[in-house]
Design a protein around this motif. Structure first.
Motif, short mmCIF file in Angstrom:
data_model
loop_
_atom_site.label_atom_id
_atom_site.label_comp_id
_atom_site.label_asym_id
_atom_site.label_seq_id
_atom_site.Cartn_x
_atom_site.Cartn_y
_atom_site.Cartn_z
N GLU A 109 -10.90 9.38 3.52
CA GLU A 109 -12.26 8.83 3.40
C GLU A 109 -12.83 8.45 4.76
O GLU A 109 -14.03 8.58 4.99
CB GLU A 109 -12.26 7.61 2.47
N ILE A 110 -11.95 7.97 5.65
CA ILE A 110 -12.43 7.61 6.98
C ILE A 110 -13.03 8.84 7.67
O ILE A 110 -14.08 8.77 8.30
CB ILE A 110 -11.27 7.04 7.83
N LYS A 111 -12.38 9.97 7.46
CA LYS A 111 -12.88 11.19 8.09
C LYS A 111 -14.21 11.62 7.49
O LYS A 111 -15.07 12.14 8.17
CB LYS A 111 -11.86 12.31 7.89
N ARG A 112 -14.33 11.39 6.19
CA ARG A 112 -15.47 11.93 5.48
C ARG A 112 -16.73 11.11 5.69
O ARG A 112 -17.83 11.63 5.74
CB ARG A 112 -15.14 11.99 3.99
N ARG A 113 -16.58 9.80 5.76
CA ARG A 113 -17.76 8.95 5.77
C ARG A 113 -18.11 8.51 7.17
O ARG A 113 -17.32 8.64 8.09
CB ARG A 113 -17.52 7.74 4.87
N ARG A 114 -19.31 7.95 7.29
CA ARG A 114 -19.72 7.47 8.60
C ARG A 114 -18.91 6.25 8.98
O ARG A 114 -18.54 5.45 8.13
CB ARG A 114 -21.22 7.17 8.58
N ARG A 115 -18.63 6.11 10.28
CA ARG A 115 -17.61 5.17 10.71
C ARG A 115 -17.99 3.70 10.52
O ARG A 115 -17.15 2.84 10.62
CB ARG A 115 -17.25 5.43 12.18
N PHE A 116 -19.25 3.43 10.29
CA PHE A 116 -19.61 2.03 10.13
C PHE A 116 -19.72 1.64 8.66
O PHE A 116 -20.02 0.51 8.34
CB PHE A 116 -20.92 1.72 10.88
N LEU A 117 -19.51 2.59 7.77
CA LEU A 117 -19.58 2.26 6.35
C LEU A 117 -18.21 1.81 5.87
O LEU A 117 -17.22 2.49 6.11
CB LEU A 117 -20.04 3.47 5.55
N PRO A 118 -18.17 0.66 5.19
CA PRO A 118 -16.87 0.16 4.72
C PRO A 118 -16.25 1.04 3.64
O PRO A 118 -16.95 1.70 2.89
CB PRO A 118 -17.19 -1.22 4.15
N ILE A 119 -14.92 1.05 3.62
CA ILE A 119 -14.18 1.84 2.64
C ILE A 119 -13.34 0.88 1.81
O ILE A 119 -12.77 -0.06 2.34
CB ILE A 119 -13.26 2.84 3.37
N VAL A 120 -13.28 1.10 0.53
CA VAL A 120 -12.51 0.23 -0.35
C VAL A 120 -11.03 0.56 -0.20
O VAL A 120 -10.62 1.71 -0.35
CB VAL A 120 -12.92 0.42 -1.81
N ILE A 121 -10.23 -0.47 0.14
CA ILE A 121 -8.79 -0.24 0.22
C ILE A 121 -8.14 -0.53 -1.11
O ILE A 121 -7.29 0.21 -1.59
CB ILE A 121 -8.17 -1.13 1.32
N ARG A 122 -8.51 -1.65 -1.71
CA ARG A 122 -7.87 -2.05 -2.95
C ARG A 122 -8.84 -2.91 -3.72
O ARG A 122 -9.57 -3.70 -3.14
CB ARG A 122 -6.58 -2.84 -2.61
N GLU A 123 -8.85 -2.74 -5.02
CA GLU A 123 -9.72 -3.56 -5.85
C GLU A 123 -8.87 -4.49 -6.72
O GLU A 123 -7.64 -4.37 -6.75
CB GLU A 123 -10.57 -2.66 -6.75
N ILE A 176 0.85 -1.19 0.00
CA ILE A 176 0.00 0.00 0.00
C ILE A 176 0.89 1.24 0.00
O ILE A 176 1.75 1.39 0.87
CB ILE A 176 -0.92 0.02 1.23
N SER A 177 0.69 2.09 -0.95
CA SER A 177 1.54 3.28 -1.06
C SER A 177 1.10 4.35 -0.07
O SER A 177 -0.01 4.31 0.46
CB SER A 177 1.48 3.83 -2.48
N GLU A 178 2.00 5.32 0.13
CA GLU A 178 1.68 6.42 1.06
C GLU A 178 0.47 7.20 0.56
O GLU A 178 -0.38 7.62 1.34
CB GLU A 178 2.88 7.37 1.20
N GLY A 179 0.39 7.38 -0.76
CA GLY A 179 -0.74 8.12 -1.35
C GLY A 179 -2.06 7.44 -1.04
O GLY A 179 -3.04 8.08 -0.68
N GLU A 180 -2.06 6.11 -1.15
CA GLU A 180 -3.28 5.37 -0.87
C GLU A 180 -3.66 5.50 0.60
O GLU A 180 -4.83 5.66 0.93
CB GLU A 180 -3.08 3.88 -1.21
N LYS A 181 -2.65 5.45 1.46
CA LYS A 181 -2.94 5.59 2.90
C LYS A 181 -3.61 6.93 3.17
O LYS A 181 -4.55 7.03 3.94
CB LYS A 181 -1.63 5.49 3.71
N LYS A 182 -3.08 7.96 2.50
CA LYS A 182 -3.67 9.28 2.69
C LYS A 182 -5.12 9.30 2.24
O LYS A 182 -5.99 9.85 2.91
CB LYS A 182 -2.87 10.32 1.87
N ARG A 183 -5.37 8.68 1.07
CA ARG A 183 -6.74 8.66 0.55
C ARG A 183 -7.67 7.95 1.53
O ARG A 183 -8.77 8.41 1.81
CB ARG A 183 -6.78 7.93 -0.80
N ILE A 184 -7.18 6.81 2.08
CA ILE A 184 -8.02 6.04 3.00
C ILE A 184 -8.32 6.86 4.25
O ILE A 184 -9.46 6.93 4.71
CB ILE A 184 -7.32 4.70 3.35
#
Lengths: 632, 383
Positions: A116-130, A105-113
């Motif tokens: 997104e964690i901040k933006r979305r509700r905490r119980f909604l899953p976030i896509v890490i990698r497809e 996982i690159s640093e850029g991806e970590k930043k994006r994740i």
């Protein structure tokens, strides 16, 4: 006299009664609360902690987009994704470290994740990698105890088998933007995609389908234990386009890396068989998510790959506009087709001189030879006699200066100038010199390649107001009902048939007479021969000094100063069926650069003709001549 | 006839403001603040998107309430019917044209918020009924023909609201209407007879009047378990969340059920569940206690008022308020079918908040003008 005391007594009595009842009912609520929270509290706590039942939405498969024969343009592929539920992750850093031994996982991806964690509700899953590979999936499953809050999910991802070739029509999907949430819970599903451009955007709601639901038991950390009940959603509808996928690929190859566009249309039905804009972009990359560098490269490319030039590129039509000027002149009666004008290479008007492209002049020109050899002086003369407003009205009847409604977002209107327009837009009155320039399709006039193909189609289909379309039908997956778009008989645009005959003869001469400007690019097979018109659009001003020393050749100029090459054509020349427009930006002259491409496209579309007719005879039948009773 | 001092009509604005029952205003604010807290929690500890907007709406409502409170009570008496007609017209407007022109909207867009005419209608009906009965004599209300007009006042908007279909609001309107009839002194046997007639009418109306799709909609209201993924699921989730809260709750922002289990509408209809999960039975009792205090205030103001208009208006408004929160809380506890009724002052929603504050404004107005004399001619402008 009324008895207020009686009334008041009754009121008080009854008010107290009501007040008491309310308190009784409220004690009922308190009793119920006591029952649920104290007596049954432990049972519910167990239910809550160990067996939470949660309702999940199931994303419906997005409907396919297929070409006119049902060959896929946009399909779904299985896609293993790894999701993260922020609420269930005790320490993000530890999870990242544990995961990166399996999936880097690159640093850029970590930043994006993290964003997104901040933006979305905490119980909604976030896509890490497809698009995980099977070994990766297996290793993550095996190590699931060390990866709390991570879930593997089989999703579907959009795939465009033709990539760049179909991008201008099909468009692309990508993640839902912050401003695009409409309250539809589907949009909040992790990794959900919506149409952002092209047909994906136009038919987005039809393609999207209806979500299903799944009732699952999850344990205290949110991991699913089992599914209790499942209601499948309805997959999205299938969109059948008018495009011929193989022709689309062929045209795309012909245009190559030029900054160009081409549209192929059935002159009778208006079905667009191919619509290409190059250079293009890979729609799969948008679906995957572009990196900053990729995005920068796309938007800084001077040949603007993201601009759909076929519908949004605005060009002066150049000499392809001459048919319109000729028709307007014939209709006004200022010339007859046989009337000749003498071209000595230039025309004087006041103290300005207008030059013909042929320095030494064409000699005596009638209408057919003036179009075939693209004599400018002839058109200066008849444009001056006809007047701009009549030319503009003819251009509008042939589809210019208006949104044609092919169904793609971003279609441009273009510009057909009139006296009134200039007074309003520029605040000055119209000059005769501007009419003269309009006579050769230069000056203020702006058209799109789509408008050019509609113009030529209307000229050769018997003068009917054919409208372009890109969608044949939307087929519903659940009930197999389809809404077939009935190709309507188009209205006549009121051009005299003998005038249209003159145009047909003239455009046939362009390619088939040895003096025609596109004779070199002719089709030799008489059954498939084409007609058309070349156009070379000047993008710079030629100074007097340069004209004296000799006009610079295109090859000697910088790319962005070279002329645009335009060609509009149709075939077969005697029973026109297909029309094409080709615009090559800064491609040089219409005859040398655009006409050969148009020829190859028209040959290919006719070669593919028999295949196209199988099973499609109904939609492609020639329109019947409209009977008189409809007019009466 | 006792001569009532009507000096309150001559008060200056400052004196009127002094007269406003600030204790009640404070109580309303405290109750609404419970809502802000829960909306903050519903958004997982964020003021956006709900809490901030709700506070702004409450602020607007507070201003509206004070304006209504210090306005002249004659105004409300005199224009009660006009207000009723205006509300009813807007109800018909969205009902008839909403689905054509505005894409099936049942609200009117005011720019900063949307207004649901059915919400406004609730207060307008109470106002019109209080206006009708305020000068009635005991002999009047004993005549059946005298009751036809107020009956129409209730039935007409009810019919429109049922069409939406919003059975909950329609029934709420009916029950509060009946309450005003009851307080106005209508004889008890009339209610008994009406009750029997209503039950008797169910069968013919069901078979002759209602269309199939209307029946289906009504059945879903009455039997939510028929729709296990719909409201039945919601109620089950609501009970688990509420029950697991226990006596003291799981703590602010820690209501795992509300956050994880996709508890639906936790910012509107099911907000009480969230409160009871995070603060347990103590939280629930506190809110019910606040509501009880508000009821006591309303009751005291109505009893203390010297004119019948104020008494009926005060009790009518408080009855509506009571029904609102009672139905909601009973619903989330699984005692009543889910009908889509927000928790007053607490649930997120602009229309409900504003009409509620308007109602409290009227109650305060009654308090400020408690000693005014309103004779039979007062509605026509004769003091």
């Amino acid at each position: 006299m009324y008895r207020d005391n009686d009334r008041y007594r009754t009121f008080s009595r009854r008010a107290i009664f009501m007040f008491g009842s309310k308190f009784l009912l409220m004690s009922g609520l308190i009793g119920r609360m006591y029952y649920l929270q104290v007596i049954e509290g432990d049972r519910y706590k167990t239910l809550a902690d160990e067996n939470r039942i949660s309702l999940k939405l199931l994303a419906p498969p997005r409907g396919r987009i297929v070409d006119r024969f049902g060959r896929p343009l946009a399909v779904n592929q299985q896609n293993y994704r790894i999701l993260l539920v922020p609420e269930n992750v005790p320490d993000l850093q530890i999870t990242f470290t544990a995961l990166s031994s399996i999936v880097p996982i690159s640093e850029g991806e970590k930043k994006r994740i993290k964003r997104e964690i901040k933006r979305r509700r905490r119980f909604l899953p976030i896509v890490i990698r497809e698009n995980l590979t099977w070994p990766q999936v297996a290793r993550i499953e095996a190590n699931s105890s060390e990866l709390p809050g991570l879930v593997i999910d089989i999703g579907e991802s959009r795939f465009y088998p033709d990539g760049e070739a179909s991008a201008a029509v099909v468009g692309y999907v990508s993640g839902v933007g912050e401003k695009e949430f409409t309250g539809d819970p589907l949009l909040e599903l992790p990794g959900f995609r919506i149409g952002k451009a092209g047909m994906e955007k136009v038919h987005d709601l039809a393609l999207r389908g209806k979500s299903g639901t799944s009732q699952v038991e999850v344990n205290a950390v949110g991991r699913e234990i089992r599914e209790l009940e499942r209601a499948e959603g309805r997959s999205g509808n299938e969109a059948w386009l008018t495009i011929d996928k193989e022709l689309q690929n062929f045209v795309s190859r012909q245009l190559g890396e030029e900054s160009a566009s081409a549209v192929v249309m059935d002159v009778h039905t208006g079905e667009v068989l191919s619509l290409v804009s190059t250079p293009s972009f890979d729609p799969n990359a948008f679906n995957r998510g572009l990196s900053r560098a990729e995005w920068k490269k796309l938007i800084s490319n001077p040949r603007s790959p993201l601009n759909n030039k076929a519908i949004a590129g605005l060009y002066a039509p150049g000499s392809t506009f001459k048919m319109i000027v000729a028709l307007a002149a014939l209709e006004k009666g200022v010339v007859s087709p046989r009337r000749k004008f003498f071209c000595n290479g230039e025309m004087e008007l006041g103290n300005a001189t207008f030059h013909c492209w042929k320095k030494n002049g064409h000699g005596a020109m009638d209408m057919v030879s003036a179009i075939a050899q693209s004599c400018d002086v002839y058109f200066y003369e008849i444009a001056r006699k006809t007047g701009i407003d009549r030319i503009a009205s003819m251009a509008r009847r042939l589809g210019m200066g208006q949104i044609l409604g092919a169904g793609l977002p971003g279609e441009q209107r273009g510009l057909i100038p009139t006296r009134a327009w200039k007074r309003q837009a520029k605040g000055t009155s119209w000059q005769q010199g501007e009419t003269v320039l309009a006579g050769i399709g230069q000056g203020f006039i702006l058209t799109t390649p789509l408008q050019l193909v509609v113009m030529i189609s209307r000229l050769v289909n018997g003068g009917r107001a054919v409208q372009p379309s890109l969608t044949r039908q939307i087929i519903s997956q659940s009930d197999h009902a389809s809404q077939i778009r009935v190709s309507s008989e188009f209205e006549k645009i009121g051009i005299h048939p003998t005038h249209l005959d003159v145009m047909a003869r003239a455009m046939a001469a362009v390619t088939n007479s040895p003096t025609g400007t596109a004779y070199k690019a002719r089709i030799r097979d008489g059954n498939q021969a084409m007609g058309g018109k070349t156009g070379t659009v000047q993008v710079r001003r030629i100074s007097k000094a340069e004209r004296e020393t000799g006009v610079l050749k295109n090859e000697d100029l910088e790319w962005h100063e070279r002329d645009h090459a335009v060609f509009v054509g149709f075939a077969p020349v005697h029973t026109p069926r297909y029309a094409v427009s080709v615009v090559v930006e800064h491609g040089g002259s219409g005859s040398s650069s655009a006409a050969p491409i148009a020829r190859d496209i028209l040959l290919e579309v006719q070669r593919r003709d028999p295949t196209r007719n199988i099973g499609n005879s109904q939609a492609l039948r020639m329109p019947k001549i409209q009977s008189e009773r409809e007019e009466g | 006839m006792a001569i009532m001092p009507s000096r309150q009509l001559d008060l200056t604005l400052g004196q009127k403001l002094w007269q406003v029952n600030w204790g009640l205003v404070f109580l309303i604010t405290v109750t609404a603040s419970v809502g802000f807290g829960m909306l903050y929690s519903a958004a997982s500890g964020e003021f956006a998107p709900w809490a901030t907007r709700q506070m702004m709406r409450f602020g607007v409502g507070l201003v509206l309430m004070i304006i209504v409170a210090v306005s002249n009570i004659h105004f409300w008496l005199r224009y009660a019917y006009i207000i009723y007609i205006a509300s009813f017209s807007s109800l018909i407007f969205v009902e008839l044209f909403g689905s054509v022109g505005m894409g099936a909207q049942r609200w009117i867009d005011l720019g900063f918020m949307s207004l649901q005419p059915s919400e406004v209608m609730k207060s307008a009906v109470i106002l019109a009924l209080a206006r009708y009965f305020y000068a009635s004599r005991m002999e009047d209300v004993e005549r059946f023909t005298y009751l036809m007009f107020p009956l129409m006042l209730v039935a007409a908007p009810m019919a429109m609201i049922i069409r939406q279909p919003d059975l909950g609001t329609a029934l709420l309107l009916a029950v509060s209407g009946v309450a005003v009839f009851f307080l106005a002194g209508v004889r008890l046997w009339v209610f008994v007879a009406a009750g029997i007639a209503a039950i008797g009418a169910i069968v013919p109306v069901w078979h002759l009047v209602l269309l199939d799709y209307q029946k289906a909609r009504l059945l879903t209201y009455l039997r939510p378990e028929q729709d296990p993924l719909g409201s039945g699921y919601h109620v089950m989730q609501s009970k688990i969340a509420l029950g697991s809260g226990g006596i003291f709750g799981k703590g602010f922002l820690a209501g795992s059920q509300s956050h994880l289990s996709f508890l639906p509408e936790k910012h509107t209809d099911f907000i009480f569940t969230m409160l009871a999960e995070e603060f347990g039975m103590m939280g629930g009792l506190t809110l019910i206690g606040l509501y009880a205090l508000l009821l006591i205030y309303g009751f005291a103001i109505s009893l203390r008022c010297r004119h019948h208009f104020g008494r009926l208006l005060g009790m009518g408004i408080m009855t509506m308020f009571f029904l609102n929160f009672f139905v909601n809380v009973a619903m989330v506890m699984g005692l009543l079918p889910v009908v889509g009724m927000p928790l007053p002052l607490v649930s997120y929603g602009g229309s409900a908040m504003l009409t509620l504050m308007f109602g409290f404004g009227l109650l305060l107005n009654v308090y400020v003008h408690r000693d005014v004399y309103l004779g039979p001619g007062a509605a026509d402008g004769n003091v």
